[in-house]
Every structure is written in C-alpha cells, then in structure tokens.
Enzyme design. Structure first.
Site, PDB file in Angstrom:
ATOM      1  N   SER A 141      -9.883   3.061   8.912  1.00 11.92           N
ATOM      2  CA  SER A 141     -10.073   3.361   7.258  1.00 11.92           C
ATOM      3  C   SER A 141     -10.580   2.215   6.611  1.00 11.92           C
ATOM      4  O   SER A 141      -9.785   1.152   6.776  1.00 11.92           O
ATOM      5  CB  SER A 141      -8.606   4.130   6.928  1.00 11.92           C
ATOM      6  OG  SER A 141      -8.926   4.396   5.360  1.00 11.92           O
TER       7      SER A 141
ATOM      8  N   ARG B 207       6.673   2.879   9.471  1.00  9.54           N
ATOM      9  CA  ARG B 207       6.330   4.136   8.670  1.00  9.54           C
ATOM     10  C   ARG B 207       7.469   5.041   9.227  1.00  9.54           C
ATOM     11  O   ARG B 207       7.007   6.001  10.028  1.00  9.54           O
ATOM     12  CB  ARG B 207       5.009   4.480   8.843  1.00  9.54           C
ATOM     13  CG  ARG B 207       3.966   3.510   8.388  1.00  9.54           C
ATOM     14  CD  ARG B 207       2.506   4.063   8.258  1.00  9.54           C
ATOM     15  NE  ARG B 207       1.703   2.879   8.007  1.00  9.54           N
ATOM     16  CZ  ARG B 207       0.426   3.035   7.899  1.00  9.54           C
ATOM     17  NH1 ARG B 207      -0.168   4.102   8.528  1.00  9.54           N
ATOM     18  NH2 ARG B 207      -0.499   1.907   7.567  1.00  9.54           N
TER      19      ARG B 207
ATOM     20  N   GLN C 253      -2.143  -2.941  13.839  1.00 11.48           N
ATOM     21  CA  GLN C 253      -3.532  -2.783  13.471  1.00 11.48           C
ATOM     22  C   GLN C 253      -4.175  -4.099  13.109  1.00 11.48           C
ATOM     23  O   GLN C 253      -3.489  -5.139  12.762  1.00 11.48           O
ATOM     24  CB  GLN C 253      -3.842  -1.997  12.498  1.00 11.48           C
ATOM     25  CG  GLN C 253      -3.335  -2.044  10.951  1.00 11.48           C
ATOM     26  CD  GLN C 253      -3.819  -1.087  10.130  1.00 11.48           C
ATOM     27  OE1 GLN C 253      -3.730   0.315  10.122  1.00 11.48           O
ATOM     28  NE2 GLN C 253      -4.136  -1.613   8.858  1.00 11.48           N
TER      29      GLN C 253
ATOM     30  N   ASP D  96       0.631  -1.146   0.038  1.00 12.55           N
ATOM     31  CA  ASP D  96       0.035  -0.011   0.005  1.00 12.55           C
ATOM     32  C   ASP D  96       0.837   1.145   0.036  1.00 12.55           C
ATOM     33  O   ASP D  96       1.937   1.359   0.811  1.00 12.55           O
ATOM     34  CB  ASP D  96      -0.741  -0.116   1.390  1.00 12.55           C
ATOM     35  CG  ASP D  96      -1.852   1.104   1.437  1.00 12.55           C
ATOM     36  OD1 ASP D  96      -1.731   1.951   0.512  1.00 12.55           O
ATOM     37  OD2 ASP D  96      -2.330   1.297   2.504  1.00 12.55           O
TER      38      ASP D  96
ATOM     39  N   GLU E 196      -9.159   8.965  14.326  1.00  6.84           N
ATOM     40  CA  GLU E 196      -9.573   8.065  13.414  1.00  6.84           C
ATOM     41  C   GLU E 196      -9.063   6.564  13.958  1.00  6.84           C
ATOM     42  O   GLU E 196      -7.732   6.622  14.355  1.00  6.84           O
ATOM     43  CB  GLU E 196      -8.624   8.315  12.395  1.00  6.84           C
ATOM     44  CG  GLU E 196      -9.055   7.286  11.093  1.00  6.84           C
ATOM     45  CD  GLU E 196      -8.022   7.554   9.886  1.00  6.84           C
ATOM     46  OE1 GLU E 196      -7.838   6.463   9.337  1.00  6.84           O
ATOM     47  OE2 GLU E 196      -7.863   8.744   9.617  1.00  6.84           O
TER      48      GLU E 196
ATOM     49  N   ASP F  16     -13.880   6.481   6.968  1.00  7.85           N
ATOM     50  CA  ASP F  16     -13.086   6.586   8.174  1.00  7.85           C
ATOM     51  C   ASP F  16     -14.400   6.620   9.191  1.00  7.85           C
ATOM     52  O   ASP F  16     -14.950   7.152   9.140  1.00  7.85           O
ATOM     53  CB  ASP F  16     -12.166   7.700   8.299  1.00  7.85           C
ATOM     54  CG  ASP F  16     -10.933   7.435   7.040  1.00  7.85           C
ATOM     55  OD1 ASP F  16     -10.954   6.476   6.603  1.00  7.85           O
ATOM     56  OD2 ASP F  16     -10.434   8.736   7.037  1.00  7.85           O
TER      57      ASP F  16
END
Length: 338
Positions: free
Chosen positions: A255, A112, A127, A57, A252, A239
């Site tokens: 998603s 990340r 997640q 992704d 959030e 979201d």
C-alpha cells in the site's frame, strides 16, 4: 479459531530449511533492488513512539495499538507500539536532510493485536517501509504510476531469481507489466461485487494489478477500502496486488501513495471528521511546509515470501502465534508453521 483456507492436495515446494534459505534470498535481493530502483538509503526505525506526537499510523481508525508507560519517562506519556511508519518516515526525511528524489527504507516490525487472523494475516507484521522526497510537480498520478512500475520491476527480478534457483516452484505468474485501474473504474467494472470480490476478479484476470485512488467515497456511496486521512493523498495512492495461485485470491503486497500536502490534509481530515488532529506536531509541520513533499509505502516481507515460494499460509514464512486448532489443522494438511 483463525479463518483458514486449506488448498486441495497442498504440499509445500520447499522443506523447512530450504524455505528459510529462500526467505533470506528473497529479502536480500528485493531490498537491494528496491534501493537501487528508487535511490534509497537504509535507516534504523523505532518499534514504539510517544502517542502525543501524532506520528503513529491509525490504519482504518479502529485498530488500537499496544501501549505502555515507562517509569523513566513522564508517567503521563503513553508509548505506543507502531502500526506502521507512514508518518514517521516523512518526518525522518526532514531530520536526515534527504535531497529531492532520494529517500530511505527500513525494516518495520509491528504488533497488531486486533488483527483477524487467516492465511495472510498475523498479529506480527513485517514490512519494508520506504519514503522519498519529491517536488510539487511530481504530485501527479503519472508520476505515481512510474514509481509503482519501478517497484514492480524489482518484483520481476526476484521471481526470475527464485524460479531459476528452485524450478520446482513452477512457471512465473507475474506478467511483464502491472495493470493500473482506479477504484471507481473497478466498481464500474464489477458493480455487483464487493470490494474484495472485485480485487479477486481483476487480479485473477490480470495477475498483477495496482488499484488507484483508495480512501474516498465511490459513486455507490461506499469506500473501496479505508485509509487514514493524514498521510496518503486519496487521489494519488494505490495498492499493489498479485494473484495467489494457492488461495485462488488477490494478495495485497503493498500500500503506497503520494503523501498529503496542506490542502489534501485539511480536505481529508474534514471528510473524516478528524479536524482536531491539525493541532498535532506532525500535522502542523505539513501545513507549515516544514516537512518535504514525499511519496512512500509499505511492502509486506512475509507476503512477498508467501507469493514467491507458493505458500498457503503466512505462518510458513514467519514465526508468530496461532491457536491450537489452527496449528492442528495446518499440520494435518502439510502446512508447516515456523
């Protein structure tokens, strides 16, 4: 230094050991409820993928994955640490042979390195990634909302459980039902606010919100938020946000979206000036109907724990790395980083 918000007079409701016990309770309970609500089977997932498969992704298209090569493989084969499993999961549905209205979920861990660190962002991402096979008739906004509501029911179950076990957490925050609004309706409602300010305003008002249809250009000429063009259908995604009382802001936690079919894929790649991706194996499998139609998403594990345990910083519920100034500031303000 990371951008940190320090809530006034902050004190955690649980100590370190209680926090670790509660984290496991949250994860075990939500994972079980999610699987029950959506008929999902847990599978194993990779930490890294070959770059040339097109399965990683690319998020907003600007974040660069951590990459390396292996002397055991072709030296020209670049290996990437995953950003998320959005495309891999759909491919896995095909390889595993899942039937319609069944699917998979997995623990996704990622690095990340370009993430801007703050109270809710870390270099380490954890997640639940999930994906479910659907039919052509299911590719509607009403079906998407129905799936969101099932996930929301699992959230309600966990909040009830945590308050029962830890009454010091206070009263529930989540309303009985989640509120739906499109990104365009949200812009129309708050035309003078930025997208993030709009999210805060609507979430503070409704406490739990699903913002629909994210990724395309709004009437203002701007996007509500960026979305990769080759997994979610921008007309059929959204979201899930909840109100973070500690930070007085939207949080959030998921998603998700109905995934692109061949028509949406071509349309969105053209809008993103990324038509060259059509030659990649994943994209060819979408166009040629090899991969099943699906819906899926990611649900932040640490963010869920932050919310349910009323924590001010994601480092209170996950072990990551922070700069010295951040650690000093947190220690001075009773924010206990793991």
């Amino acid at each position: 230094m990371s951008q940190i918000i320090i809530p006034k007079d902050y004190h955690p409701h649980l100590n370190l050991i209680e926090t670790e016990v509660a984290i496991k309770m949250i994860k075990d309970t939500f994972e079980r409820r999610l699987a029950e609500q959506l008929r999902l089977t847990r599978v194993s997932a990779p930490l890294f993928l070959l770059k040339n498969t097109g399965l990683n992704d690319d998020l907003n298209g600007i974040e660069k994955p951590v990459s390396f090569t292996s002397f055991e493989l072709n030296h020209n084969d670049e290996i990437e640490i995953i950003h998320s499993l959005a495309k891999w999961k759909r491919d896995a549905l095909y390889r595993y042979g899942f039937e319609q209205h069944t699917g998979l979920y997995t623990d996704m861990n990622a690095i990340r390195k370009d993430e801007e660190l703050d109270n809710i962002h870390s270099m380490y991402v954890d997640q639940w990634d999930w994906e479910m096979v659907i039919s052509k008739e299911d590719r509607t906004l009403d079906y998407f909302k129905a799936i969101v509501s099932k996930i929301y029911n699992a959230l309600l179950d966990v909040e009830f459980l945590m308050i029962r076990h830890y009454p010091q957490l206070g009263e529930s925050i989540l309303p009985d039902e989640i509120y739906f609004i499109t990104s365009q309706e949200l812009e129309d409602l708050y035309p003078d606010l930025s997208p993030k300010e709009r999210e805060k305003a609507i979430t503070k008002d409704k406490k739990a919100v699903c913002i629909l249809q994210i990724g395309d250009i709004l009437k203002s000429g701007k996007k509500h938020d960026g979305r990769a063009p080759d997994y979610d259908d921008w007309k059929l995604n959204g979201d899930i946000l909840v109100y973070n009382t500690q930070l007085d802001d939207a949080l959030e936690i998921s998603s998700m979206g109905i995934r692109v079919d061949e028509h949406a894929l071509k349309e969105q790649l053209e809008k993103a000036n990324a038509m060259e991706r059509l030659s990649l194996p994943f994209h060819q499998n979408v166009i040629n109907h090899v991969l099943p139609l699906s819906i899926g998403g990611g649900i932040g594990q640490s963010r869920l724990c932050m919310f349910f345990l009323r924590k001010a910083h994601i480092g209170e519920v996950q072990a990551s790395l922070w700069d010295d100034e951040t650690m000093k500031l947190c220690k001075e303000n009773h924010i206990h980083l793991l």
